[in-house]
Write a protein that holds these residues in place. Structure first.
Motif, PDB file in Angstrom:
ATOM      1  N   GLN A   1       0.954  -0.647   0.098  1.00 45.22           N
ATOM      2  CA  GLN A   1      -0.062   0.179  -0.477  1.00 45.22           C
ATOM      3  C   GLN A   1       0.417   1.321  -0.106  1.00 45.22           C
ATOM      4  O   GLN A   1       0.226   2.502  -0.176  1.00 45.22           O
ATOM      5  N   GLN A   2       1.858   1.104   0.791  1.00 45.06           N
ATOM      6  CA  GLN A   2       2.745   1.653   0.587  1.00 45.06           C
ATOM      7  C   GLN A   2       3.653   2.428  -0.836  1.00 45.06           C
ATOM      8  O   GLN A   2       4.068   3.715  -1.437  1.00 45.06           O
ATOM      9  N   ASN A   3       4.232   1.359  -1.428  1.00 46.36           N
ATOM     10  CA  ASN A   3       4.616   1.774  -3.157  1.00 46.36           C
ATOM     11  C   ASN A   3       3.617   0.904  -3.675  1.00 46.36           C
ATOM     12  O   ASN A   3       3.530   0.318  -4.546  1.00 46.36           O
ATOM     13  N   VAL A   4       2.541   2.141  -4.497  1.00 50.31           N
ATOM     14  CA  VAL A   4       1.725   1.740  -5.174  1.00 50.31           C
ATOM     15  C   VAL A   4       1.872   1.609  -6.209  1.00 50.31           C
ATOM     16  O   VAL A   4       2.441   2.579  -6.683  1.00 50.31           O
ATOM     17  N   VAL A   5       1.797   1.085  -7.326  1.00 53.62           N
ATOM     18  CA  VAL A   5       2.298   0.625  -8.470  1.00 53.62           C
ATOM     19  C   VAL A   5       1.354   1.418 -10.153  1.00 53.62           C
ATOM     20  O   VAL A   5       0.239   0.874  -9.622  1.00 53.62           O
ATOM     21  N   ARG A   6       1.763   2.233 -10.590  1.00 57.96           N
ATOM     22  CA  ARG A   6       0.959   2.756 -10.980  1.00 57.96           C
ATOM     23  C   ARG A   6       0.417   1.281 -12.793  1.00 57.96           C
ATOM     24  O   ARG A   6       1.220   0.615 -13.002  1.00 57.96           O
ATOM     25  N   TYR A   7      -1.040   2.372 -13.395  1.00 55.63           N
ATOM     26  CA  TYR A   7      -1.266   1.363 -14.635  1.00 55.63           C
ATOM     27  C   TYR A   7       0.072   1.170 -15.528  1.00 55.63           C
ATOM     28  O   TYR A   7      -0.094   2.086 -15.507  1.00 55.63           O
ATOM     29  N   ASP A   8      -0.016  -0.106 -15.657  1.00 55.15           N
ATOM     30  CA  ASP A   8       0.305  -0.379 -16.506  1.00 55.15           C
ATOM     31  C   ASP A   8      -0.542  -0.838 -18.009  1.00 55.15           C
ATOM     32  O   ASP A   8      -0.632  -2.273 -17.665  1.00 55.15           O
ATOM     33  N   LYS A   9      -0.435  -0.978 -19.350  1.00 59.83           N
ATOM     34  CA  LYS A   9      -0.909  -1.419 -20.155  1.00 59.83           C
ATOM     35  C   LYS A   9      -0.785  -2.440 -20.409  1.00 59.83           C
ATOM     36  O   LYS A   9      -1.436  -2.794 -21.302  1.00 59.83           O
ATOM     37  N   THR A  10       0.457  -2.745 -19.645  1.00 64.99           N
ATOM     38  CA  THR A  10       1.244  -4.710 -20.305  1.00 64.99           C
ATOM     39  C   THR A  10       1.406  -5.065 -19.322  1.00 64.99           C
ATOM     40  O   THR A  10       1.082  -6.326 -19.478  1.00 64.99           O
ATOM     41  N   GLY A  11       1.085  -4.799 -18.069  1.00 67.81           N
ATOM     42  CA  GLY A  11       0.190  -6.148 -17.040  1.00 67.81           C
ATOM     43  C   GLY A  11       0.088  -5.345 -15.987  1.00 67.81           C
ATOM     44  O   GLY A  11      -0.679  -4.584 -15.448  1.00 67.81           O
ATOM     45  N   GLU A  12       0.655  -5.456 -14.899  1.00 69.12           N
ATOM     46  CA  GLU A  12       0.894  -4.947 -13.639  1.00 69.12           C
ATOM     47  C   GLU A  12      -0.875  -4.925 -13.297  1.00 69.12           C
ATOM     48  O   GLU A  12      -2.083  -5.631 -13.188  1.00 69.12           O
ATOM     49  N   GLN A  13      -1.881  -3.824 -13.132  1.00 66.73           N
ATOM     50  CA  GLN A  13      -3.268  -3.189 -13.233  1.00 66.73           C
ATOM     51  C   GLN A  13      -3.869  -3.948 -14.858  1.00 66.73           C
ATOM     52  O   GLN A  13      -5.230  -3.346 -13.983  1.00 66.73           O
ATOM     53  N   HIS A  14      -3.320  -3.966 -15.150  1.00 65.44           N
ATOM     54  CA  HIS A  14      -3.998  -3.696 -16.488  1.00 65.44           C
ATOM     55  C   HIS A  14      -5.472  -4.958 -16.410  1.00 65.44           C
ATOM     56  O   HIS A  14      -6.352  -3.879 -16.823  1.00 65.44           O
ATOM     57  N   TYR A  15      -5.478  -5.785 -16.064  1.00 59.00           N
ATOM     58  CA  TYR A  15      -6.444  -6.580 -15.898  1.00 59.00           C
ATOM     59  C   TYR A  15      -7.884  -6.021 -14.838  1.00 59.00           C
ATOM     60  O   TYR A  15      -9.235  -6.468 -14.970  1.00 59.00           O
ATOM     61  N   ASP A  16      -7.082  -5.784 -13.659  1.00 58.02           N
ATOM     62  CA  ASP A  16      -7.725  -5.598 -12.625  1.00 58.02           C
ATOM     63  C   ASP A  16      -8.772  -4.407 -12.910  1.00 58.02           C
ATOM     64  O   ASP A  16     -10.188  -3.769 -12.534  1.00 58.02           O
ATOM     65  N   ILE A  17      -7.860  -3.254 -13.396  1.00 60.42           N
ATOM     66  CA  ILE A  17      -8.761  -1.545 -13.522  1.00 60.42           C
ATOM     67  C   ILE A  17      -9.999  -2.033 -15.004  1.00 60.42           C
ATOM     68  O   ILE A  17     -11.126  -1.478 -15.357  1.00 60.42           O
ATOM     69  N   ILE A  18      -9.183  -2.905 -15.957  1.00 63.01           N
ATOM     70  CA  ILE A  18     -10.463  -2.669 -16.994  1.00 63.01           C
ATOM     71  C   ILE A  18     -11.284  -4.042 -16.005  1.00 63.01           C
ATOM     72  O   ILE A  18     -12.695  -3.538 -17.008  1.00 63.01           O
ATOM     73  N   SER A  19     -11.338  -4.764 -15.791  1.00 69.00           N
ATOM     74  CA  SER A  19     -12.530  -5.534 -14.572  1.00 69.00           C
ATOM     75  C   SER A  19     -12.948  -3.907 -13.670  1.00 69.00           C
ATOM     76  O   SER A  19     -14.475  -3.892 -14.155  1.00 69.00           O
ATOM     77  N   ALA A  20     -12.653  -3.641 -13.316  1.00 70.52           N
ATOM     78  CA  ALA A  20     -13.313  -2.539 -12.673  1.00 70.52           C
ATOM     79  C   ALA A  20     -14.406  -1.512 -13.278  1.00 70.52           C
ATOM     80  O   ALA A  20     -15.297  -1.302 -13.060  1.00 70.52           O
ATOM     81  N   PHE A  21     -13.331  -1.605 -14.374  1.00 67.85           N
ATOM     82  CA  PHE A  21     -14.040  -0.606 -15.903  1.00 67.85           C
ATOM     83  C   PHE A  21     -15.696  -1.097 -15.866  1.00 67.85           C
ATOM     84  O   PHE A  21     -16.615  -0.751 -15.603  1.00 67.85           O
ATOM     85  N   ILE A  22     -15.443  -2.344 -16.378  1.00 64.86           N
ATOM     86  CA  ILE A  22     -16.159  -2.770 -16.460  1.00 64.86           C
ATOM     87  C   ILE A  22     -17.353  -3.784 -15.453  1.00 64.86           C
ATOM     88  O   ILE A  22     -19.297  -3.049 -16.149  1.00 64.86           O
ATOM     89  N   LYS A  23     -17.416  -3.741 -14.708  1.00 59.01           N
ATOM     90  CA  LYS A  23     -18.693  -3.958 -13.369  1.00 59.01           C
ATOM     91  C   LYS A  23     -19.035  -2.918 -12.866  1.00 59.01           C
ATOM     92  O   LYS A  23     -20.049  -2.425 -12.584  1.00 59.01           O
ATOM     93  N   SER A  24     -18.138  -1.739 -13.226  1.00 54.52           N
ATOM     94  CA  SER A  24     -18.984   0.116 -12.703  1.00 54.52           C
ATOM     95  C   SER A  24     -20.139   0.384 -14.154  1.00 54.52           C
ATOM     96  O   SER A  24     -20.775   0.338 -13.610  1.00 54.52           O
ATOM     97  N   ILE A  25     -19.778  -0.246 -15.303  1.00 53.85           N
ATOM     98  CA  ILE A  25     -20.608   0.422 -16.675  1.00 53.85           C
ATOM     99  C   ILE A  25     -22.070  -1.022 -15.854  1.00 53.85           C
ATOM    100  O   ILE A  25     -23.343  -0.537 -16.177  1.00 53.85           O
ATOM    101  N   ARG A  26     -21.581  -1.752 -15.619  1.00 57.03           N
ATOM    102  CA  ARG A  26     -22.190  -3.840 -15.417  1.00 57.03           C
ATOM    103  C   ARG A  26     -23.549  -3.010 -14.615  1.00 57.03           C
ATOM    104  O   ARG A  26     -24.616  -2.619 -13.915  1.00 57.03           O
ATOM    105  N   GLY A  27     -23.019  -2.171 -12.855  1.00 56.95           N
ATOM    106  CA  GLY A  27     -23.485  -1.496 -12.230  1.00 56.95           C
ATOM    107  C   GLY A  27     -23.881  -0.162 -12.282  1.00 56.95           C
ATOM    108  O   GLY A  27     -24.902   0.092 -11.236  1.00 56.95           O
ATOM    109  N   SER A  28     -24.535  -0.080 -13.857  1.00 59.15           N
ATOM    110  CA  SER A  28     -24.564   1.748 -13.843  1.00 59.15           C
ATOM    111  C   SER A  28     -24.778   2.836 -12.947  1.00 59.15           C
ATOM    112  O   SER A  28     -25.277   3.386 -12.290  1.00 59.15           O
TER     113      SER A  28
END
Length: 426
Positions: free
Chosen positions: A228-255
């Motif tokens: 938590q003290q060393n948060v990694v910035r979003y990286d489209k080649t990996g890291e948070q790539h799949y987590d953020i697209i998941s949060a994105f889709i679930k937010s739209i699905r959740g209206s």
């Protein structure tokens, strides 16, 4: 400066390679080809940190071939041609020992860059091994894709990730100098998301932050606090790539348009591929909205066409409009559930016989055998409808599509019940 832990313990042969048994196990498809020394051009498709680069290196080592590597991030057409020229001079034409050209993140190559590979692959100057985290059907040009075998690498499971941690403790000379106890690993595994490289990076971060401790005890609280003290910035080649697209889709699905636009902004600021985002919106428009608002699919598809033409930075506005529209649209996954049920039914019942009256009858013999006889042409009847069965006899009256409770599909429910009566009595 010391190499990262992931590099220090990178497998050097198939015996050390973890997971992917379907490819490199005793009966794996790649294992057989490597042993025969006949390696086709191939594309390794899988999420970050599952060993794509490692596997490419091992293939070259095991087959005793020259190995050249390029990164799609920093290489242009000139670089590709230079490497191909070197490969031509180091390997034999049309021999089993032609060099391997490994291209990391091949999905980032432009069409012209990919075109520059075609001749070398066709003429056997190189065996191409590409690595990608994206669906090669979308990101690799058809001419190149048709000349390659596509192999899918699976994410690491809990068992493989724990094995990796134990291997690091047992084989890495730097870690062996420390007294380290793996008391709890759940946080390490969860934060890794199945990415072996990320797992080892986090593990090393935790160890290095305990330099003053004679004995290091790895616990979930220790890992979570440090990460938590060393948060990694979003990286489209990996890291948070799949987590953020998941949060994105679930937010739209959740209206929730606020959350959806926020996650969209995170991806845009991280440099995410505009086409990747737009493709996911097309899928969502059908999977999560469907016939509750059929226009959603039209909007999403038009968005894909528009942002592909416009590109950044203006594409962000078009994406935002589409995301807000989809997030505020009524939702239904009825089409998604229907095809899932239908596929499961097909698996259970097999190739059921098609009723004769539904079969095509292009020849005289087929007509004599009864193909197409007794078929009722709907347009010949009042209202363009006539009762007849369209399912195989064994599964008549099976319900696969069930309308959801929204304005559009409620009207479909009434329409179907009016036509079919009890057959569509939801």
């Amino acid at each position: 400066m010391s190499e990262p832990l992931a590099e220090r313990i990178r497998p050097k042969n198939l015996e050390e390679y973890l997971s992917q048994d379907h490819l490199v196990g005793d009966k794996g498809s790649l294992t057989r080809q490597i042993k025969k020394g006949i390696i086709p051009s191939l594309i390794l498709w899988g999420p970050p940190g599952v060993g794509k680069t490692t596997l490419a290196t091992i293939i070259a080592n095991e087959s005793n071939r020259p190995f050249y590597t390029l990164s799609a991030i920093s290489s242009g057409v000139k670089d590709v041609r230079e490497v191909i020229e070197k490969a031509k001079n180091s390997g034999g034409l049309f021999t089993t020992k032609n060099p391997i050209l490994f291209i990391d993140e091949i999905h980032r190559f432009s069409k012209s860059q990919q075109d520059s590979l075609l001749g070398a692959v066709e003429k056997g100057w190189v065996t191409l091994v590409g690595a990608t985290t994206e669906n090669p059907s979308f990101e690799v040009i058809p001419a190149l894709l048709s000349r390659c075998q596509v192999y899918v690498l699976n994410p690491f499971g809990k068992k493989e990730l724990n094995q990796l941690l134990i291997r690091a403790l047992e084989t890495d000379q730097q870690l062996q100098k420390r007294s380290i106890e793996l008391k709890e690993t759940e946080a390490l595994l969860q934060l890794s998301g199945g990415d072996a490289r990320k797992l080892l990076n986090i593990f090393e971060l935790v160890v290095n932050n305990q330099e003053s401790q004679s004995t290091i005890t790895i616990t979930n609280d220790l890992v979570t606090g440090l990460v938590q003290q060393n948060v990694v910035r979003y990286d489209k080649t990996g890291e948070q790539h799949y987590d953020i697209i998941s949060a994105f889709i679930k937010s739209i699905r959740g209206s929730d348009p606020n959350a959806a636009v926020y996650w969209l902004a995170r991806m845009i600021e991280g440099g995410e591929d505009v086409k990747f985002i737009a493709r996911r919106l097309i899928i969502l428009a059908s999977e999560d909205i469907g016939n509750a608002n059929p226009t959603a699919l039209v909007i999403a598809n038009n968005t894909f066409q528009a942002v592909t033409t416009i590109g950044y930075p203006e594409a962000r506005i078009i994406l935002s409009q589409c995301v807000i529209y989809l997030a505020t649209s009524p939702k239904s996954n009825a089409s998604y559930l229907a095809i899932n049920k239908a596929q499961q039914l097909v698996k259970q019942t097999g190739d059921l016989s098609i009723p004769l009256y539904l079969r095509n009858a292009p020849t005289t013999l087929m007509k004599e055998l009864g193909y197409g006889q007794d078929y009722k042409y709907a347009h010949d009847y009042e209202g363009g409808f006539i009762h007849q069965e369209f399912m195989p006899d064994e599964i008549q009256n099976t319900k696969l599509y069930e309308p959801k409770n929204n304005q559009r599909e409620n009207s479909l429910r009434v329409f179907l019940k009016k036509l079919w009566g009890s057959k569509y009595n939801y």
